[in-house]
Write a protein that holds these residues in place. Structure first.
Motif, PDB file in Angstrom:
ATOM      1  N   ASP A   1       0.811  -1.112   0.155  1.00 26.09           N
ATOM      2  CA  ASP A   1      -0.014   0.066   0.025  1.00 26.09           C
ATOM      3  C   ASP A   1       0.783   1.159   0.141  1.00 26.09           C
ATOM      4  OD1 ASP A   1      -2.381   1.553  -0.037  1.00 26.09           O
ATOM      5  OD2 ASP A   1      -2.392   1.725   2.330  1.00 26.09           O
ATOM      6  N   PRO A   2       1.601   1.408  -0.977  1.00 28.39           N
ATOM      7  CA  PRO A   2       2.458   2.740  -1.120  1.00 28.39           C
ATOM      8  C   PRO A   2       1.401   4.065  -1.005  1.00 28.39           C
ATOM      9  CG  PRO A   2       2.557   1.579  -3.187  1.00 28.39           C
ATOM     10  CD  PRO A   2       1.899   0.564  -2.276  1.00 28.39           C
ATOM     11  N   HIS A   3       1.704   5.015  -0.304  1.00 25.84           N
ATOM     12  CA  HIS A   3       1.112   6.317  -0.594  1.00 25.84           C
ATOM     13  C   HIS A   3       1.651   7.304   0.172  1.00 25.84           C
ATOM     14  CE1 HIS A   3       0.107   4.297   3.395  1.00 25.84           C
ATOM     15  NE2 HIS A   3      -0.334   5.618   4.002  1.00 25.84           N
ATOM     16  N   ILE A   4       1.397   8.594  -0.293  1.00 19.14           N
ATOM     17  CA  ILE A   4       2.018   9.687   0.310  1.00 19.14           C
ATOM     18  C   ILE A   4       1.282  10.164   1.661  1.00 19.14           C
ATOM     19  CG2 ILE A   4       2.404  12.256  -0.297  1.00 19.14           C
ATOM     20  CD1 ILE A   4       2.752  11.820  -3.063  1.00 19.14           C
ATOM     21  N   VAL A   5       2.101  10.328   2.626  1.00 22.65           N
ATOM     22  CA  VAL A   5       1.420  10.784   3.806  1.00 22.65           C
ATOM     23  C   VAL A   5       1.905  12.235   4.282  1.00 22.65           C
ATOM     24  CG1 VAL A   5       1.633   8.425   4.846  1.00 22.65           C
ATOM     25  CG2 VAL A   5       3.779   9.844   5.187  1.00 22.65           C
ATOM     26  N   ALA A   6       2.760  12.922   3.388  1.00 23.53           N
ATOM     27  CA  ALA A   6       3.232  14.374   3.862  1.00 23.53           C
ATOM     28  C   ALA A   6       3.746  14.766   2.467  1.00 23.53           C
ATOM     29  CB  ALA A   6       3.618  14.506   5.072  1.00 23.53           C
ATOM     30  N   GLY A   7       3.719  15.980   2.268  1.00 28.42           N
ATOM     31  CA  GLY A   7       4.490  16.910   1.207  1.00 28.42           C
ATOM     32  C   GLY A   7       4.384  18.226   1.449  1.00 28.42           C
TER      33      GLY A   7
ATOM     34  N   PRO B   1      -1.256  15.890   0.703  1.00 25.80           N
ATOM     35  CA  PRO B   1      -0.807  14.475   0.105  1.00 25.80           C
ATOM     36  C   PRO B   1      -2.021  13.986  -0.982  1.00 25.80           C
ATOM     37  CG  PRO B   1      -0.708  14.358   2.472  1.00 25.80           C
ATOM     38  CD  PRO B   1      -1.340  15.617   2.137  1.00 25.80           C
ATOM     39  N   MET B   2      -3.222  14.247  -0.851  1.00 26.07           N
ATOM     40  CA  MET B   2      -4.361  13.877  -1.798  1.00 26.07           C
ATOM     41  C   MET B   2      -3.977  14.643  -3.210  1.00 26.07           C
ATOM     42  SD  MET B   2      -7.959  13.830   0.494  1.00 26.07           S
ATOM     43  CE  MET B   2      -8.689  13.439  -1.210  1.00 26.07           C
ATOM     44  N   ALA B   3      -3.504  15.738  -3.120  1.00 29.31           N
ATOM     45  CA  ALA B   3      -3.187  16.677  -4.273  1.00 29.31           C
ATOM     46  C   ALA B   3      -1.841  16.106  -5.004  1.00 29.31           C
ATOM     47  CB  ALA B   3      -3.022  17.958  -4.103  1.00 29.31           C
ATOM     48  N   LEU B   4      -1.263  15.393  -4.266  1.00 27.82           N
ATOM     49  CA  LEU B   4       0.070  14.808  -4.810  1.00 27.82           C
ATOM     50  C   LEU B   4       0.272  13.688  -5.223  1.00 27.82           C
ATOM     51  CD1 LEU B   4       2.580  16.732  -2.512  1.00 27.82           C
ATOM     52  CD2 LEU B   4       2.135  17.376  -4.679  1.00 27.82           C
ATOM     53  N   GLU B   5      -0.924  12.626  -4.853  1.00 31.48           N
ATOM     54  CA  GLU B   5      -0.784  11.298  -4.860  1.00 31.48           C
ATOM     55  C   GLU B   5      -0.932  11.112  -6.627  1.00 31.48           C
ATOM     56  OE1 GLU B   5      -0.019   7.708  -3.832  1.00 31.48           O
ATOM     57  OE2 GLU B   5      -0.647   8.999  -2.262  1.00 31.48           O
TER      58      GLU B   5
ATOM     59  N   VAL C   1       5.713  18.485 -11.323  1.00 27.11           N
ATOM     60  CA  VAL C   1       5.377  19.472 -10.294  1.00 27.11           C
ATOM     61  C   VAL C   1       6.567  19.704  -9.296  1.00 27.11           C
ATOM     62  CG1 VAL C   1       3.985  19.951  -8.218  1.00 27.11           C
ATOM     63  CG2 VAL C   1       3.016  19.059 -10.109  1.00 27.11           C
ATOM     64  N   LEU C   2       7.155  18.332  -8.849  1.00 25.52           N
ATOM     65  CA  LEU C   2       8.367  18.610  -8.058  1.00 25.52           C
ATOM     66  C   LEU C   2       9.588  19.121  -8.657  1.00 25.52           C
ATOM     67  CD1 LEU C   2       8.163  14.895  -6.484  1.00 25.52           C
ATOM     68  CD2 LEU C   2       7.776  17.027  -5.299  1.00 25.52           C
ATOM     69  N   ASN C   3       9.850  18.889 -10.012  1.00 28.77           N
ATOM     70  CA  ASN C   3      10.951  19.523 -10.854  1.00 28.77           C
ATOM     71  C   ASN C   3      10.947  20.960 -11.042  1.00 28.77           C
ATOM     72  OD1 ASN C   3      12.479  17.384 -10.569  1.00 28.77           O
ATOM     73  ND2 ASN C   3      11.952  16.485 -12.548  1.00 28.77           N
ATOM     74  N   SER C   4       9.428  21.644 -10.781  1.00 34.15           N
ATOM     75  CA  SER C   4       9.142  22.963 -11.345  1.00 34.15           C
ATOM     76  C   SER C   4      10.385  23.933 -10.775  1.00 34.15           C
ATOM     77  CB  SER C   4       8.057  23.331 -11.045  1.00 34.15           C
ATOM     78  OG  SER C   4       7.536  24.795 -11.220  1.00 34.15           O
ATOM     79  N   PRO C   5      10.835  23.933  -9.759  1.00 28.46           N
ATOM     80  CA  PRO C   5      11.839  24.982  -9.253  1.00 28.46           C
ATOM     81  C   PRO C   5      13.058  25.077 -10.207  1.00 28.46           C
ATOM     82  CG  PRO C   5      10.786  24.018  -7.330  1.00 28.46           C
ATOM     83  CD  PRO C   5      10.290  22.971  -8.429  1.00 28.46           C
TER      84      PRO C   5
ATOM     85  N   ARG D   1      10.517  21.599  -2.603  1.00 31.41           N
ATOM     86  CA  ARG D   1       9.411  20.723  -2.775  1.00 31.41           C
ATOM     87  C   ARG D   1       9.690  19.271  -2.442  1.00 31.41           C
ATOM     88  NH1 ARG D   1       6.035  22.937  -8.016  1.00 31.41           N
ATOM     89  NH2 ARG D   1       5.870  24.946  -7.192  1.00 31.41           N
ATOM     90  N   TRP D   2       9.027  18.692  -1.665  1.00 36.03           N
ATOM     91  CA  TRP D   2       9.132  17.371  -1.148  1.00 36.03           C
ATOM     92  C   TRP D   2       7.886  16.736  -0.963  1.00 36.03           C
ATOM     93  CZ3 TRP D   2       7.314  15.963   3.687  1.00 36.03           C
ATOM     94  CH2 TRP D   2       6.959  16.959   4.470  1.00 36.03           C
ATOM     95  N   ILE D   3       8.127  15.258  -0.900  1.00 34.03           N
ATOM     96  CA  ILE D   3       7.147  14.234  -0.577  1.00 34.03           C
ATOM     97  C   ILE D   3       7.597  13.111   0.367  1.00 34.03           C
ATOM     98  CG2 ILE D   3       5.627  14.560  -2.524  1.00 34.03           C
ATOM     99  CD1 ILE D   3       6.972  11.936  -3.463  1.00 34.03           C
ATOM    100  N   ALA D   4       6.513  12.647   1.334  1.00 35.19           N
ATOM    101  CA  ALA D   4       6.960  11.496   1.896  1.00 35.19           C
ATOM    102  C   ALA D   4       6.026  10.359   1.745  1.00 35.19           C
ATOM    103  CB  ALA D   4       7.072  11.677   3.529  1.00 35.19           C
ATOM    104  N   VAL D   5       6.726   9.156   1.234  1.00 37.07           N
ATOM    105  CA  VAL D   5       6.093   8.030   1.137  1.00 37.07           C
ATOM    106  C   VAL D   5       6.055   6.765   1.996  1.00 37.07           C
ATOM    107  CG1 VAL D   5       5.665   6.375  -0.980  1.00 37.07           C
ATOM    108  CG2 VAL D   5       6.435   8.535  -1.569  1.00 37.07           C
ATOM    109  N   ARG D   6       4.954   6.448   2.195  1.00 40.38           N
ATOM    110  CA  ARG D   6       5.079   5.214   3.280  1.00 40.38           C
ATOM    111  C   ARG D   6       4.598   4.071   2.265  1.00 40.38           C
ATOM    112  NH1 ARG D   6       1.283   4.539   8.751  1.00 40.38           N
ATOM    113  NH2 ARG D   6       2.600   2.774   9.638  1.00 40.38           N
ATOM    114  N   HIS D   7       5.310   2.950   2.477  1.00 41.48           N
ATOM    115  CA  HIS D   7       4.997   1.573   1.578  1.00 41.48           C
ATOM    116  C   HIS D   7       5.271   0.479   2.683  1.00 41.48           C
ATOM    117  CE1 HIS D   7       9.036   1.911  -0.231  1.00 41.48           C
ATOM    118  NE2 HIS D   7       9.267   1.574   1.167  1.00 41.48           N
ATOM    119  N   ALA D   8       5.388   0.618   4.091  1.00 37.96           N
ATOM    120  CA  ALA D   8       5.651  -0.434   4.831  1.00 37.96           C
ATOM    121  C   ALA D   8       5.093   0.169   6.361  1.00 37.96           C
ATOM    122  CB  ALA D   8       6.889  -0.795   4.950  1.00 37.96           C
ATOM    123  N   ASP D   9       4.863  -0.458   7.386  1.00 36.89           N
ATOM    124  CA  ASP D   9       4.627  -0.111   8.775  1.00 36.89           C
ATOM    125  C   ASP D   9       5.626   0.675   9.273  1.00 36.89           C
ATOM    126  OD1 ASP D   9       1.887  -1.125   8.407  1.00 36.89           O
ATOM    127  OD2 ASP D   9       2.352  -3.069   9.535  1.00 36.89           O
TER     128      ASP D   9
END
Length: 511
Positions: free
Chosen positions: A29-35, A39-43, A60-64, A119-127
């Protein structure tokens, strides 16, 4: 909580890994938890085939980068995995989001309230862990400061450990040696090597430094051990050696050239300036040095070296426990590593080698500082040089057997390392104390001789008993303290009652 930092060049490959199945299908279940946005706008969404479509997220991330006023950093993608301890509870997505924001704040890449940050994101794919992906280009067109990023991540981990009641990790103090990279570890596995070359070279260099009295001795010992050596000369003063690098003959790159490691790349205390400081401060001219100036050693003299080394270790243990000066204790702790490394080289025993490797971290001072040289530590370093010279002598014959005097030396070294572990614990240096305790446990296990299996007892005839009595009489005549006539005539398998012994041979009560 542990943070591991890496750098890369492109986002697509990193995102494919973060959202992929993992190397062993461990990603769930990989998904973005912060950014930097909700997160919903970045998923990332799905394409027509049902696969993840990263094109919008990458854009979006590479825009800067489009408005960057300076040359981009050579490796502009920063990645950090934050992992909880196995004993910690399972954290929620909201808790992991708070942890990710704390890391971004402490590193300075995206401080709270900074609307011009990276710009950044945090992805969780494990507990038990998350991955942070950061584009190293600020919205205001500047490059971010990446200096000391690893230590800033460690600071953030300590903050969230206290905040959420997680397992505490030792503070980063730079006493740990640089670990082999993932590429080095995988290469060693493919080549069926016992360990990565970096680890082998660190041990060779530490052992050569321990047995050397001068710089020439050091380089000669490395070459004698089969290590390739090259020196680096000063650009300002031609002919002045300012550093060195080492390599193993079998470790080459794609062009067949040796892969070199600098002394500082092996450990903070193995740079040439720090080794020179130690050699220049050594106190020579004692009985150990004079003993070896005569050349070839006899077997009795080599045995005496091990006995002297055991006494020196016992003396150092007393000094660690009774001399309160932290300078003296730090120097003894550093010098003990020399004795351990040389003892391991003498015996060739893997268990003793492992103990020396375990202990290395406990021997170093934080942040690469050099301990002041004292006569107490110098005594142990002299012992190490004496042992190293006895090893050179022993190569003409055989390695010393791992019994007798060596067991005695290892027993005293175990007690010394235990005392050093207590000293590091009093200093609140948990990682160093743990390293010393691990080494002491290894030495203690080695100091216990392996019990030999008992052979079945065969019936003895009368001639056998007479022969055993004759051997007992011969052994008694050669004993340093003559035995009583009753002991000489006693049956060799008959226990002797204490009241039957001569008064002069009774055990005196301890006081």
């Amino acid at each position: 909580m542990i943070g591991k930092v890496t750098r890369g060049q492109g986002l697509p490959r990193l995102l494919s890994y973060l959202y992929g199945p993992g190397r062993r299908n461990e990603h769930v279940d990989p998904h973005i938890v912060a950014g930097f946005r909700l997160p919903m706008a970045l998923e990332p969404g799905l394409d027509a085939r049902g696969d993840r479509d990263f094109r919008h997220l990458v854009g979006v991330l590479n825009s800067p980068f489009d408005t960057l006023r300076h040359t981009p950093l050579p490796l502009p993608i920063w990645q950090c995995s934050i992992r909880a301890a196995p004993t910690d509870r399972t954290l929620s997505d909201d808790e992991w989001a708070d942890i990710a924001e704390e890391v971004m704040h402490q590193t300075g890449f995206a401080r709270r309230g900074d609307d011009q940050a990276c710009r950044w994101i945090a992805v969780r794919h494990a507990d038990d862990h998350i991955h942070l992906a950061v584009v190293l280009a600020r919205e205001d067109g500047r490059n971010p400061n990446v200096h000391r990023d690893y230590y800033k991540v460690a600071d953030a981990c300590h903050i969230v450990e206290e905040r959420y009641g997680l397992t505490r990790t030792a503070p980063a103090d730079r006493t740990a040696a640089p670990r082999p990279t993932r590429a080095e570890t995988e290469l060693a596995h493919r080549k069926n090597w016992l360990e990565p070359p970096r680890t082998t070279l660190r041990r060779h260099v530490a052992t050569a430094a321990a047995g050397a009295e001068t710089e020439d001795d050091f380089f000669a010992a490395l070459e004698d051990a089969g290590v390739l050596v090259k020196t680096r000369e000063s650009t300002r003063t031609p002919g002045e050696v300012t550093g060195y690098a080492v390599a193993l003959p079998h470790h080459t790159n794609q062009e067949g050239q040796p892969v070199w490691f600098s002394g500082g790349g092996l450990a903070a205390n193995l740079t040439l300036p720090k080794l020179r400081h130690r050699w220049s401060s050594q106190h020579g001219g004692n009985s150990f040095d004079r003993r070896f100036n005569r050349g070839e050693l006899t077997a009795q003299e080599r045995t005496a070296v091990y006995q002297d080394a055991a006494r020196a270790a016992a003396t150092a243990t007393w000094q660690m426990r009774h001399i309160q000066d932290p300078v003296v204790r730090a120097d003894i702790a550093a010098a003990a590593a020399d004795v351990l490394h040389v003892s391991a080289a003498i015996t060739g025993n893997r268990g003793l080698t492992a103990a020396a490797d375990f202990y290395d971290r406990a021997a170093r001072e934080p942040y690469g500082r050099q301990p002041l040289i004292t006569p107490y530590g110098a005594n142990l370093r002299t012992v190490a040089r004496a042992l190293a010279l006895s090893e050179i002598q022993g190569r003409r014959g055989h390695r010393p057997k791992f019994t007798g005097n060596l067991f005695h030396l290892i027993l005293h070294l175990a007690a010394l390392i235990e005392a050093i572990a207590e000293f590091r614990q009093l200093q609140r240096r948990a990682a160093q104390a743990a390293a010393a305790r691990k080494a002491a446990a290894q030495l203690t296990s080695l100091s216990r001789p392996t019990p030999q299996p008992r052979l079945p007892t065969l019936p003895r005839t009368q001639p056998d008993l007479m022969a055993e009595q004759d051997l007992a009489r011969l052994a008694a005549l050669g004993f340093p303290a003559p035995l009583s006539s009753h002991q000489m005539n006693a049956h060799p398998y008959q226990s002797v009652r204490p009241e039957k012994l001569h008064d002069s041979h009774r055990r005196r009560p301890s006081r």
